[in-house]
Scaffold this motif. Structure first.
Motif, PDB file in Angstrom:
ATOM      1  N   LEU A   1       0.835  -1.202   0.000  1.00 36.46           N
ATOM      2  CA  LEU A   1       0.000   0.000   0.000  1.00 36.46           C
ATOM      3  C   LEU A   1       0.870   1.252   0.000  1.00 36.46           C
ATOM      4  N   GLN A   2       1.899   1.262   0.808  1.00 32.39           N
ATOM      5  CA  GLN A   2       2.807   2.414   0.844  1.00 32.39           C
ATOM      6  C   GLN A   2       3.497   2.618  -0.498  1.00 32.39           C
ATOM      7  N   GLN A   3       3.937   1.534  -1.112  1.00 35.24           N
ATOM      8  CA  GLN A   3       4.599   1.634  -2.418  1.00 35.24           C
ATOM      9  C   GLN A   3       3.617   2.127  -3.478  1.00 35.24           C
ATOM     10  N   TRP A   4       2.366   1.623  -3.437  1.00 34.57           N
ATOM     11  CA  TRP A   4       1.343   2.070  -4.382  1.00 34.57           C
ATOM     12  C   TRP A   4       1.097   3.568  -4.226  1.00 34.57           C
ATOM     13  N   LYS A   5       0.995   4.034  -2.990  1.00 32.03           N
ATOM     14  CA  LYS A   5       0.763   5.462  -2.744  1.00 32.03           C
ATOM     15  C   LYS A   5       1.914   6.307  -3.274  1.00 32.03           C
ATOM     16  N   ARG A   6       3.139   5.838  -3.092  1.00 31.13           N
ATOM     17  CA  ARG A   6       4.301   6.570  -3.618  1.00 31.13           C
ATOM     18  C   ARG A   6       4.225   6.680  -5.133  1.00 31.13           C
ATOM     19  N   CYS A   7       3.935   5.559  -5.791  1.00 28.27           N
ATOM     20  CA  CYS A   7       3.855   5.558  -7.256  1.00 28.27           C
ATOM     21  C   CYS A   7       2.685   6.408  -7.743  1.00 28.27           C
ATOM     22  N   ASN A   8       1.544   6.258  -7.108  1.00 26.89           N
ATOM     23  CA  ASN A   8       0.360   7.024  -7.496  1.00 26.89           C
ATOM     24  C   ASN A   8       0.628   8.531  -7.365  1.00 26.89           C
ATOM     25  N   ASN A   9       1.234   8.936  -6.255  1.00 22.66           N
ATOM     26  CA  ASN A   9       1.537  10.357  -6.062  1.00 22.66           C
ATOM     27  C   ASN A   9       2.592  10.851  -7.046  1.00 22.66           C
ATOM     28  N   LEU A  10       3.526   9.986  -7.404  1.00 23.48           N
ATOM     29  CA  LEU A  10       4.519  10.366  -8.411  1.00 23.48           C
ATOM     30  C   LEU A  10       3.832  10.622  -9.748  1.00 23.48           C
TER      31      LEU A  10
END
Length: 169
Positions: free
Chosen positions: A84-93
């Motif tokens: 979830l944290q990795q997804w949020k990082r990618c999504n925000n990028l």
């Protein structure tokens, strides 16, 4: 650690790497994937949506992040906190890339979207009515296009460009 790093590899018995450390995975982040990079040459303004969205789609495909805008990669559940944290990082990028390539007026209409997919859909909806107006202008340009002093090659290139833009709309 999260559930992805605690698993043991069957082959080696060693802890396996998270799946997003594979460069082919959509959650993979390369050290060069920075918020400030320019993915396409021209920002989105009122009258260039059709060419901008094509260019941006190609750039996101190259970066392996097209899944974030087409909605095919969903936000993971809370029982996978590392993912979830990795997804949020990618999504925000991806959201940062999109916002960085828009005029200030357009940014203000989509900045509050919850994810990149919603932002992409909002842009599509925002500009769908503009396509009709653009189509009218392109058809007029095609109708008014004359060779004049242009070479046959230049004339054909101009017409082909207008036809392609018309087809894109």
């Amino acid at each position: 650690m999260g559930d992805n790093t605690e698993k043991k590899s069957i082959d080696t018995g060693m802890p396996s790497k998270p799946k997003w450390e594979n460069p082919n995975h959509p959650l993979y982040l390369h050290h060069a994937d920075q918020p400030s990079i320019i993915l396409v040459p021209q920002p989105l303004v009122e009258d260039n949506y059709s060419t901008w969205v094509q260019s941006m789609s190609m750039a996101l495909l190259v970066k392996n992040k097209i899944d974030f805008v087409d909605g095919s990669i969903k936000e993971p559940s809370g029982d996978k906190p590392d993912e979830l944290q990795q997804w949020k990082r990618c999504n925000n990028l991806v959201k940062t890339w999109l916002l960085g390539l828009m005029s200030k007026e357009i940014v203000s209409s989509v900045i509050h979207c919850k994810d990149a997919s919603q932002m992409w859909l909002d842009l599509q909806e925002l500009f769908s009515h503009v396509n009709t107006i653009q189509l009218f202008h392109i058809e007029n340009e095609i109708h008014d296009c004359v060779q004049g002093s242009m070479t046959v090659s230049s004339y054909f290139t101009k017409l082909k460009s207008l036809w392609d833009e018309q087809d894109a709309l």
